[in-house]
Design a protein around this motif. Structure first.
Motif, PDB file in Angstrom:
ATOM      1  N   LEU A 243       0.849  -1.185   0.000  1.00 23.86           N
ATOM      2  CA  LEU A 243       0.000   0.000   0.000  1.00 23.86           C
ATOM      3  C   LEU A 243       0.883   1.233   0.000  1.00 23.86           C
ATOM      4  O   LEU A 243       1.742   1.393   0.870  1.00 23.86           O
ATOM      5  N   ASN A 244       0.692   2.105  -0.994  1.00 24.92           N
ATOM      6  CA  ASN A 244       1.443   3.353  -1.066  1.00 24.92           C
ATOM      7  C   ASN A 244       0.954   4.304   0.026  1.00 24.92           C
ATOM      8  O   ASN A 244      -0.232   4.641   0.086  1.00 24.92           O
ATOM      9  N   ASP A 245       1.871   4.701   0.908  1.00 31.74           N
ATOM     10  CA  ASP A 245       1.478   5.521   2.052  1.00 31.74           C
ATOM     11  C   ASP A 245       0.955   6.892   1.639  1.00 31.74           C
ATOM     12  O   ASP A 245       0.173   7.522   2.370  1.00 31.74           O
ATOM     13  N   VAL A 246       1.365   7.387   0.480  1.00 30.05           N
ATOM     14  CA  VAL A 246       0.962   8.727   0.038  1.00 30.05           C
ATOM     15  C   VAL A 246      -0.355   8.667  -0.726  1.00 30.05           C
ATOM     16  O   VAL A 246      -1.326   9.368  -0.404  1.00 30.05           O
ATOM     17  N   THR A 247      -0.412   7.822  -1.756  1.00 28.07           N
ATOM     18  CA  THR A 247      -1.605   7.768  -2.611  1.00 28.07           C
ATOM     19  C   THR A 247      -2.662   6.807  -2.098  1.00 28.07           C
ATOM     20  O   THR A 247      -3.803   6.814  -2.582  1.00 28.07           O
ATOM     21  N   LYS A 248      -2.287   5.930  -1.134  1.00 24.74           N
ATOM     22  CA  LYS A 248      -3.183   4.909  -0.590  1.00 24.74           C
ATOM     23  C   LYS A 248      -3.636   3.916  -1.675  1.00 24.74           C
ATOM     24  O   LYS A 248      -4.679   3.259  -1.542  1.00 24.74           O
ATOM     25  N   GLN A 249      -2.842   3.813  -2.744  1.00 17.06           N
ATOM     26  CA  GLN A 249      -3.131   2.868  -3.808  1.00 17.06           C
ATOM     27  C   GLN A 249      -2.325   1.580  -3.597  1.00 17.06           C
ATOM     28  O   GLN A 249      -1.201   1.606  -3.119  1.00 17.06           O
ATOM     29  N   VAL A 250      -2.949   0.462  -3.966  1.00 12.45           N
ATOM     30  CA  VAL A 250      -2.269  -0.829  -3.862  1.00 12.45           C
ATOM     31  C   VAL A 250      -1.400  -1.039  -5.104  1.00 12.45           C
ATOM     32  O   VAL A 250      -1.838  -0.809  -6.230  1.00 12.45           O
ATOM     33  N   TYR A 251      -0.180  -1.456  -4.885  1.00 15.66           N
ATOM     34  CA  TYR A 251       0.705  -1.827  -5.984  1.00 15.66           C
ATOM     35  C   TYR A 251       1.365  -3.159  -5.646  1.00 15.66           C
ATOM     36  O   TYR A 251       1.280  -3.642  -4.514  1.00 15.66           O
ATOM     37  N   TYR A 252       2.005  -3.779  -6.625  1.00 13.54           N
ATOM     38  CA  TYR A 252       2.576  -5.096  -6.379  1.00 13.54           C
ATOM     39  C   TYR A 252       3.882  -5.264  -7.148  1.00 13.54           C
ATOM     40  O   TYR A 252       4.162  -4.536  -8.105  1.00 13.54           O
TER      41      TYR A 252
END
Length: 798
Positions: free
Chosen positions: A504-513
């Motif tokens: 989880l990107n702490d800034v954008t709150k988007q999930v990445y892998y």
């Protein structure tokens, strides 16, 4: 030991040279055939010897336990059947002029008196492996370990150790390798239970097993990638076939920790219209309180365990099916003396000879602790297709749920600080072709198959490892040829692994892998040669590999139950192992033994390296570790030697020597087992009054100081202590005294087995190098343990 080995060779050479030449007149084209099996399992004993006393010659059984002797003269012969770990059987047979004779199936009885558990055998058809030396515990030798964890039980085998986190968490170590480099097969299923942590003990009920078998060295061809160190098989006894209901009850109690264990098993088989249908139910309850060192109790070291399993099996001529379910549930308290609040407290705790808090005894179990549940469901079907061989399909689902509770809850509520749920599905398809004979009396046999695995992990609360998905597939083929004194094997395997970790990107709150995939091909060659009927030489060379797991790559957080901060390395490459071993086994009347040499070269060996500076977090100060990769070698010697002074008095010595080295940094590795020698003097009575199978034994265990470890230094810089190598030097060597008495006594219409044992009888104060809590506390002191085993049988209905 060198003199003992020399005596061994001299005795063997003298025996060989003075063997009389003997023959009979008459027809000499007779053929003698038969099959040697183990009475305890009914399985064929591969490599068992048949010795013809009058001819001073013999042969060895093939991969199906069969033997064949050609060109015999007519007459009467004395046959001697031998197999390491089983009692020698002597019979006679008359060979006529008909051209052939057979002795049928010969059953050898396990030798529980001398505890010779090291065998060369293909133990179960559904778990074939390359030709490698195995070490097994069964019968009375296994009963002596009842009540202990799987890791502690396996320490009875030469070359096996355990890495510990306090007195209640024990993890098996084979030749210095542990965690994901060892595959545990629980009732034929690859156990997947978050085994990457050194403080993650296997969630296996030891009472399920009638035999524990260890394959030492790389064994990935049959069992899958990751088996760089070896394989542990937890094998239940065969399902009942005779109609009726029976079972057994095991009770165990110990003074240290005031341990209490109760384990019961009921099983039965149906008759008439339901012939071939059998069932089994088993359950275990275990509880222990604070463990005591020679001078103080270890606070919060209580643990509890509740286990259950059920098995239904149906066998109908050429096909069969099985459904198995088990649930393992444990709650383990962690020593509070390892919890510190600052760097100064950490330094003081490491330097202190005793913990500050020394409570009295209690069964209380509070924070910090870990609660683990493991569920396993297995469905298996098999078809015996005559000349086409045997086909077996096995599906399994496992769910492992781990909750770790910190010393002090950050949130003030009852939720755990770490929650991990791992769900695993496996599918195994195996074909075993029908053995075929050759014109010269040899035999070909082999197997091929597919292994598939899928995994998904879900985490909650604090971060240690990310959520991930994992897929794997493997194809293998194994071929074996046995003739006269030779048995040869070869195998090949292809593996593919795919891993995706989610963040989880702490800034954008988007999930990445991030995604990884690896593939590899490995092989193995093995050979066994019967130098003499009582002397066998086995050699094996093999390769194996292990892809980095998610913890190796992406750990980043406090591993509370290990009291350590762990950092992963996303650039790690797969480990590649090159393993070789050479074993010489001798089975004489008075002297028997096995000496094995092994060498394991591992490229890209991954391990947790202690950082120089402990890490300070809001929670406190913790030793910090980072996953590191080097080129490493593991080489050593295992020796199990038994000498019978009389038919009743025997001395058994088990010795393990291990050298491990970091070739990349030209330094030693941490957490490598030190050399050890375990010696046992035992006297047996076949009958003493109403008692049978009585014995008394005295044990002495010596564990050397681990001098082949990184040098530990510390210096102060700007008020902060900088460590190198480790956070404390290896502890001194120690020697422990133990004793044991066992017998079987009548109890009504039943017979009860009784074992009374004592460990650390001298109440020695010591610390073990492989205990993660050795920085803070001593090992357990004296303990007396009583084990009762009562077979159960119920009358048949009229």
């Amino acid at each position: 030991m060198r003199k003992l080995v020399q005596i061994w060779w001299v005795v063997g050479l003298i025996g060989y040279s003075v063997s009389p030449a003997w023959s009979q007149s008459g027809v000499c084209n007779e053929v003698l055939t038969g099959r040697i099996v183990g009475q305890d399992t009914g399985a064929p004993l591969v490599g068992a010897t048949l010795y013809v006393r009058e001819l001073s010659t013999g042969t060895v059984t093939d991969s199906s336990g069969n033997f064949r002797l050609s060109n015999l003269c007519s007459g009467k012969y004395t046959l001697v059947y031998q197999f390491v770990g089983y009692k020698t059987l002597t019979t006679s047979v008359s060979v006529g002029a008909s051209g052939s004779a057979t002795v049928g199936a010969v059953s050898l009885v396990p030798d529980n008196q001398t505890l010779q558990e090291v065998v060369v055998t293909e133990h179960r058809s559904e778990a074939q492996q390359l030709l490698q030396v195995q070490s097994s515990i069964s019968g009375n030798a296994l009963d002596q370990t009842r009540g202990q964890s799987l890791g502690e039980s396996l320490k009875a085998i030469t070359g096996l150790y355990s890495i510990q986190t306090g007195p209640s968490i024990s993890k098996p170590v084979i030749h210095g390798l542990y965690s994901n480099r060892i595959i545990i097969l629980n009732n034929g299923i690859r156990q997947e239970d978050q085994q990457w942590g050194t403080e993650h003990a296997p969630q296996v009920d030891q009472f399920l097993a009638s035999r524990l078998t260890v394959i030492k060295g790389a064994a990935s061809i049959r069992y899958g990638s990751d088996a760089i160190g070896g394989v542990i098989l937890v094998e239940p006894k065969a399902m009942p076939t005779q109609p009726g209901v029976g079972g057994e009850l095991n009770l165990v109690g110990a003074t240290n920790g005031r341990l209490g264990v109760a384990s019961g098993m009921l099983e039965g088989a149906f008759g008439k219209k339901l012939t071939g249908l059998s069932w089994r139910l088993q359950g275990t309850l275990k509880e222990s309180g604070y463990v005591k060192t020679p001078h103080y109790y270890l606070e919060n070291t209580s643990y509890r365990e509740k286990n259950f399993s059920g098995d239904i099996h149906y066998d109908h001529h050429n096909w069969g099916a099985e459904v198995f379910y088990s649930r393992f549930d444990t709650k383990i308290g962690l020593f509070t003396g390892a919890q510190v609040g600052s760097l100064a407290d950490l330094y003081a705790a490491i330097g202190r000879s005793e913990p500050l808090v020394k409570p009295g005894f209690s069964y209380n179990l509070g924070r910090p602790y870990q609660a683990v549940e493991h569920e396993l469901f297995k469905a298996r079907a098999y078809l015996r297709a005559g000349r086409a061989g045997t086909f077996t399909a096995t599906f399994a689902r496992q769910q492992n749920t781990r909750r770790e509770y910190d010393y002090v809850s950050f949130s003030g509520i009852l939720t755990p600080e770490l929650y991990l749920k791992l769900v695993t599905h496996t599918l195994d398809l195996v074909w075993e072709r029908r053995p075929t004979k050759t014109a010269n009396g040899g035999q070909w046999s082999g197997s091929a198959g597919f292994n598939g695995i899928t995994q998904g992990n879900v985490r909650q609360y604090l971060f240690l490892i990310p959520n991930f998905r994992n897929y794997g597939a493997g194809l293998f083929a194994i071929e074996r040829y046995a003739t006269n004194r030779w048995t040869l094997e070869g195998g090949l395997r292809y593996d593919y692994r795919w891993l995706r970790a989610y963040f989880l990107n702490d800034v954008t709150k988007q999930v990445y892998y991030t995604t990884h995939n690896w593939q590899n091909i490995n092989g193995s060659l093995g050979a066994a040669y019967q130098l003499r009927p009582d002397l066998t030489l086995t050699a094996n060379v093999s390769t194996a590999w292990r892809a980095p797991n998610v913890a190796d790559l992406y750990s980043n957080g406090l591993h509370q139950s290990a009291v350590a901060y762990e950092r992963g390395n996303p650039n790690l490459q797969p480990e590649q192992a090159y393993n070789s071993n050479l074993v010489l086994a001798y089975a004489g009347h008075r002297f028997s033994g096995e000496i094995g040499l092994y060498n394991n070269l591992i490229d890209n060996y991954i391990y947790l390296k202690p950082d120089s500076v402990p890490l300070v977090r809001q929670r406190g100060a913790f030793p910090a570790y980072t996953y590191t990769q080097v080129r490493a070698t593991f080489r050593g010697l295992d020796a199990t030697l038994t000498y019978k002074f009389t038919d009743q008095l025997a001395l058994t010595s088990k010795n393990s020597l291990l050298w491990a080295y970091n070739q990349t940094d030209r330094a030693y590795l941490v957490f490598i087992p030190p050399n050890r020698s375990d010696n046992r003097l035992q006297y047996d009575w076949e009958r003493w009054g109403k008692l049978t199978n009585a014995y008394i034994a005295l044990n002495g265990l010596y564990v050397a100081r681990q001098n082949r470890a990184p040098a530990v230094t510390q210096q102060e810089e700007n008020g902060q202590i900088i460590f190198t190598g480790d956070f404390a030097p290896p502890p001194p060597a120690y020697w422990l005294l133990g004793a044991e008495v066992g017998f079987t006594t009548p109890l009504g219409k039943q017979s009860m087995s009784v074992i009374l044992s004592g460990t650390n009888l001298a109440n020695v104060t010591y610390r073990d190098y492989l205990n993660r809590f050795r920085y803070f506390a001593d090992e357990p002191g004296r303990s007396i343990m009583l084990k009762l085993k009562l077979p159960l049988s119920f009358p048949k209905r009229p």
